[in-house]
Design a protein around this motif. Sequence first.
Motif, PDB file in Angstrom:
ATOM      1  N   ARG A  11       0.825  -1.222   0.000  1.00 12.13           N
ATOM      2  CA  ARG A  11       0.000   0.000   0.000  1.00 12.13           C
ATOM      3  C   ARG A  11       0.848   1.256   0.000  1.00 12.13           C
ATOM      4  N   HIS A  12       0.478   2.181  -0.822  1.00 12.93           N
ATOM      5  CA  HIS A  12       1.083   3.513  -0.801  1.00 12.93           C
ATOM      6  C   HIS A  12       0.009   4.472  -1.291  1.00 12.93           C
ATOM      7  N   ALA A  13       0.232   5.752  -1.103  1.00 15.94           N
ATOM      8  CA  ALA A  13      -0.753   6.732  -1.581  1.00 15.94           C
ATOM      9  C   ALA A  13      -0.574   6.855  -3.099  1.00 15.94           C
ATOM     10  N   CYS A  14      -1.389   6.100  -3.807  1.00 20.17           N
ATOM     11  CA  CYS A  14      -1.261   5.993  -5.265  1.00 20.17           C
ATOM     12  C   CYS A  14      -1.744   7.294  -5.933  1.00 20.17           C
ATOM     13  N   LYS A  15      -0.885   7.876  -6.734  1.00 16.64           N
ATOM     14  CA  LYS A  15      -1.233   9.184  -7.326  1.00 16.64           C
ATOM     15  C   LYS A  15      -1.840   9.055  -8.723  1.00 16.64           C
ATOM     16  N   HIS A  16      -1.528   7.952  -9.400  1.00 19.90           N
ATOM     17  CA  HIS A  16      -2.097   7.756 -10.740  1.00 19.90           C
ATOM     18  C   HIS A  16      -2.562   6.318 -10.916  1.00 19.90           C
ATOM     19  N   ASP A  67      -9.059  19.133  -7.481  1.00 22.84           N
ATOM     20  CA  ASP A  67      -8.771  18.719  -8.862  1.00 22.84           C
ATOM     21  C   ASP A  67      -7.756  17.560  -8.916  1.00 22.84           C
ATOM     22  N   GLN A  68      -7.798  16.701  -7.926  1.00 21.87           N
ATOM     23  CA  GLN A  68      -6.816  15.604  -7.885  1.00 21.87           C
ATOM     24  C   GLN A  68      -7.191  14.531  -8.918  1.00 21.87           C
ATOM     25  N   PRO A  69      -6.194  14.134  -9.757  1.00 17.92           N
ATOM     26  CA  PRO A  69      -6.481  13.167 -10.815  1.00 17.92           C
ATOM     27  C   PRO A  69      -6.948  11.803 -10.308  1.00 17.92           C
ATOM     28  N   GLN A  70      -6.578  11.476  -9.060  1.00 19.87           N
ATOM     29  CA  GLN A  70      -6.985  10.168  -8.517  1.00 19.87           C
ATOM     30  C   GLN A  70      -8.507   9.988  -8.596  1.00 19.87           C
ATOM     31  N   ILE A  71      -9.233  11.078  -8.429  1.00 22.19           N
ATOM     32  CA  ILE A  71     -10.707  10.977  -8.376  1.00 22.19           C
ATOM     33  C   ILE A  71     -11.268  10.441  -9.697  1.00 22.19           C
ATOM     34  N   CYS A 137     -14.697   6.676  11.259  1.00 21.85           N
ATOM     35  CA  CYS A 137     -14.619   6.399   9.810  1.00 21.85           C
ATOM     36  C   CYS A 137     -13.190   6.078   9.368  1.00 21.85           C
ATOM     37  N   TYR A 138     -12.222   6.683  10.042  1.00 18.75           N
ATOM     38  CA  TYR A 138     -10.828   6.459   9.647  1.00 18.75           C
ATOM     39  C   TYR A 138     -10.383   5.021   9.935  1.00 18.75           C
ATOM     40  N   ILE A 139     -11.052   4.379  10.883  1.00 15.74           N
ATOM     41  CA  ILE A 139     -10.723   2.966  11.157  1.00 15.74           C
ATOM     42  C   ILE A 139     -11.182   2.132   9.958  1.00 15.74           C
ATOM     43  N   SER A 155      -4.671   2.269  -3.598  1.00 11.52           N
ATOM     44  CA  SER A 155      -5.605   3.232  -3.004  1.00 11.52           C
ATOM     45  C   SER A 155      -4.920   4.564  -2.765  1.00 11.52           C
ATOM     46  N   CYS A 156      -5.731   5.586  -2.603  1.00  8.82           N
ATOM     47  CA  CYS A 156      -5.223   6.872  -2.115  1.00  8.82           C
ATOM     48  C   CYS A 156      -6.269   7.479  -1.180  1.00  8.82           C
ATOM     49  N   PRO A 157      -5.885   7.639   0.108  1.00  8.72           N
ATOM     50  CA  PRO A 157      -6.815   8.308   1.018  1.00  8.72           C
ATOM     51  C   PRO A 157      -6.862   9.776   0.638  1.00  8.72           C
ATOM     52  N   ILE A 158      -8.013  10.391   0.757  1.00  8.12           N
ATOM     53  CA  ILE A 158      -8.150  11.790   0.326  1.00  8.12           C
ATOM     54  C   ILE A 158      -8.885  12.635   1.360  1.00  8.12           C
ATOM     55  N   GLU A 159      -8.130  13.575   1.893  1.00 11.43           N
ATOM     56  CA  GLU A 159      -8.707  14.572   2.803  1.00 11.43           C
ATOM     57  C   GLU A 159      -8.751  15.927   2.110  1.00 11.43           C
ATOM     58  N   GLY A 160      -8.114  15.988   0.959  1.00 13.49           N
ATOM     59  CA  GLY A 160      -8.065  17.231   0.203  1.00 13.49           C
ATOM     60  C   GLY A 160      -9.341  17.430  -0.595  1.00 13.49           C
ATOM     61  N   PHE A 161     -10.407  17.844   0.105  1.00 15.45           N
ATOM     62  CA  PHE A 161     -11.674  18.092  -0.589  1.00 15.45           C
ATOM     63  C   PHE A 161     -12.444  19.194   0.127  1.00 15.45           C
ATOM     64  N   SER A 180     -16.766  12.518   5.796  1.00 13.86           N
ATOM     65  CA  SER A 180     -15.612  12.527   6.699  1.00 13.86           C
ATOM     66  C   SER A 180     -14.308  12.385   5.939  1.00 13.86           C
ATOM     67  N   VAL A 181     -14.236  11.440   5.042  1.00  9.68           N
ATOM     68  CA  VAL A 181     -12.998  11.192   4.294  1.00  9.68           C
ATOM     69  C   VAL A 181     -13.341  10.413   3.019  1.00  9.68           C
ATOM     70  N   ILE A 182     -12.418  10.443   2.082  1.00  8.45           N
ATOM     71  CA  ILE A 182     -12.643   9.792   0.784  1.00  8.45           C
ATOM     72  C   ILE A 182     -11.458   8.870   0.499  1.00  8.45           C
ATOM     73  N   LYS A 194       9.146   6.290  -3.314  1.00  5.52           N
ATOM     74  CA  LYS A 194       9.960   5.922  -2.143  1.00  5.52           C
ATOM     75  C   LYS A 194       9.169   6.249  -0.865  1.00  5.52           C
ATOM     76  N   ARG A 195       9.204   5.331   0.079  1.00  2.00           N
ATOM     77  CA  ARG A 195       8.436   5.556   1.308  1.00  2.00           C
ATOM     78  C   ARG A 195       9.295   6.276   2.345  1.00  2.00           C
ATOM     79  N   HIS A 196       8.721   7.262   3.003  1.00  2.00           N
ATOM     80  CA  HIS A 196       9.427   7.971   4.076  1.00  2.00           C
ATOM     81  C   HIS A 196       8.779   7.631   5.402  1.00  2.00           C
ATOM     82  N   ARG A 197       9.559   7.127   6.322  1.00  2.00           N
ATOM     83  CA  ARG A 197       9.044   6.877   7.670  1.00  2.00           C
ATOM     84  C   ARG A 197      10.144   7.225   8.671  1.00  2.00           C
ATOM     85  N   HIS A 198       9.759   7.807   9.788  1.00  2.00           N
ATOM     86  CA  HIS A 198      10.720   8.047  10.864  1.00  2.00           C
ATOM     87  C   HIS A 198      11.171   6.677  11.386  1.00  2.00           C
TER      88      HIS A 198
HETATM   89  C1  LIG Z   1      -6.324  10.927   6.063  1.00  2.00           C
HETATM   90  C2  LIG Z   1      -5.393  11.092   4.915  1.00  2.00           C
HETATM   91  C3  LIG Z   1      -5.673  12.016   3.940  1.00  2.00           C
HETATM   92  C4  LIG Z   1      -4.843  12.144   2.821  1.00  2.00           C
HETATM   93  N1  LIG Z   1      -5.198  13.003   1.826  1.00  2.00           N
HETATM   94  C5  LIG Z   1      -4.487  12.999   0.684  1.00  2.00           C
HETATM   95  C6  LIG Z   1      -4.922  13.751  -0.439  1.00  2.00           C
HETATM   96  O1  LIG Z   1      -5.919  14.465  -0.410  1.00  2.00           O
HETATM   97  N2  LIG Z   1      -4.195  13.654  -1.565  1.00  2.00           N
HETATM   98  C7  LIG Z   1      -3.069  12.877  -1.669  1.00  2.00           C
HETATM   99  O2  LIG Z   1      -2.467  12.817  -2.743  1.00  2.00           O
HETATM  100  N3  LIG Z   1      -2.639  12.160  -0.609  1.00  2.00           N
HETATM  101  C8  LIG Z   1      -3.322  12.192   0.533  1.00  2.00           C
HETATM  102  N4  LIG Z   1      -2.901  11.437   1.600  1.00  2.00           N
HETATM  103  C9  LIG Z   1      -1.711  10.595   1.452  1.00  2.00           C
HETATM  104  C10 LIG Z   1      -0.535  10.977   2.350  1.00  2.00           C
HETATM  105  O3  LIG Z   1       0.088  12.125   1.868  1.00  2.00           O
HETATM  106  C11 LIG Z   1       0.394   9.757   2.386  1.00  2.00           C
HETATM  107  O4  LIG Z   1      -0.293   8.688   2.979  1.00  2.00           O
HETATM  108  C12 LIG Z   1       1.693  10.018   3.160  1.00  2.00           C
HETATM  109  O5  LIG Z   1       2.465  10.986   2.516  1.00  2.00           O
HETATM  110  C13 LIG Z   1       2.511   8.749   3.330  1.00  2.00           C
HETATM  111  O6  LIG Z   1       2.791   8.151   2.077  1.00  2.00           O
HETATM  112  P1  LIG Z   1       2.361   6.633   1.764  1.00  2.00           P
HETATM  113  O7  LIG Z   1       0.898   6.531   2.061  1.00  2.00           O
HETATM  114  O8  LIG Z   1       2.669   6.459   0.296  1.00  2.00           O
HETATM  115  O9  LIG Z   1       3.164   5.729   2.645  1.00  2.00           O
HETATM  116  C14 LIG Z   1      -3.683  11.348   2.727  1.00  2.00           C
HETATM  117  C15 LIG Z   1      -3.397  10.439   3.749  1.00  2.00           C
HETATM  118  C16 LIG Z   1      -4.228  10.296   4.815  1.00  2.00           C
HETATM  119  C17 LIG Z   1      -3.934   9.254   5.844  1.00  2.00           C
END
Ligand SMILES: Cc1cc2nc3c(=O)[nH]c(=O)nc-3n(C[C@H](O)[C@H](O)[C@H](O)COP(=O)(O)O)c2cc1C
Length: 208
Positions: A11-16, A67-71, A137-139, A155-161, A180-182, A194-198
């Motif tokens: 899993r990663h925040a898929c942009k495309h 206007d995020q392309p993921q949608i 909802c986040y659970i 998947s890509c979680p989306i709070e940017g709306f 609540s969230v998309i 590349k994944r960034h984690r502390h």
């Molecule tokens: C609740 C939540 C909302 C997020 N909203 C967006 C978003 O609107 N657009 C986006 O591109 N990424 C969004 N992200 C993705 C985060 O930026 C991403 O999870 C974080 O940078 C870590 O990267 P990874 O998920 O690839 O490990 C969101 C993540 C979370 C958990």
Amino acid sequence: MNSVIKALNFRHACKHFDLKKKIEKTHMDLIMTAAHLSPSSFGLEAWKFMVISSDDVKKKLRPFCWDQPQITEASHVIVLLSKPDLTVPSAEYVTKNFQRRGLPDDVTKAYIAKYKNHMETEVYPRMNPYAWASKQCYIALANIMTTAASEKIDSCPIEGFEKHGVEKILNIDTSTYEVSVIVALGYRATEQSKRHRHPIEDIVEYIL
Ligand SMILES: Cc1cc2nc3c(=O)[nH]c(=O)nc-3n(C[C@H](O)[C@H](O)[C@H](O)COP(=O)(O)O)c2cc1C
């Protein structure tokens, strides 16, 4: 490797997403079962999940989602709605949720009193009912993403709306439901970034 960790690594925040690949119904059913089985505080399940595959609706939603392309590229977009007003201790919904456990009346009353006290002393001083209901909802969101990843679905979680815009497009009755969230779901079109984690030592503390 443990299968859950394998999914979490995938899993990663898929942009495309790949526009040509659609998620099969059996996979969507599996993913939504994970949402359905998600836990919620006091077992209130004060949520609803809208699963959108219509290109037309996705197109209308995109301007209200930064206007995020993921949608529009995603195979499916899930909008997670909470029911904040129904979680206030005086709501009939709360009473019915406790009653469905089939416990003796006095036990049910004691549960409701405990819930009321908890909300008034711990929750409401820090957050409003929308924030609290959204936390639940986040659970479900996490379970959706992990289950999808276990089937190699991205998947890509989306709070940017813009909440009100999304609610208007979806004709949501905001007297009950609030967005609540998309989350956008599909198949990646580009390589995982590349994944960034502390360091784990910085964020996990064991109290022995
Ligand atoms: C609740 C939540 C909302 C997020 N909203 C967006 C978003 O609107 N657009 C986006 O591109 N990424 C969004 N992200 C993705 C985060 O930026 C991403 O999870 C974080 O940078 C870590 O990267 P990874 O998920 O690839 O490990 C969101 C993540 C979370 C958990």
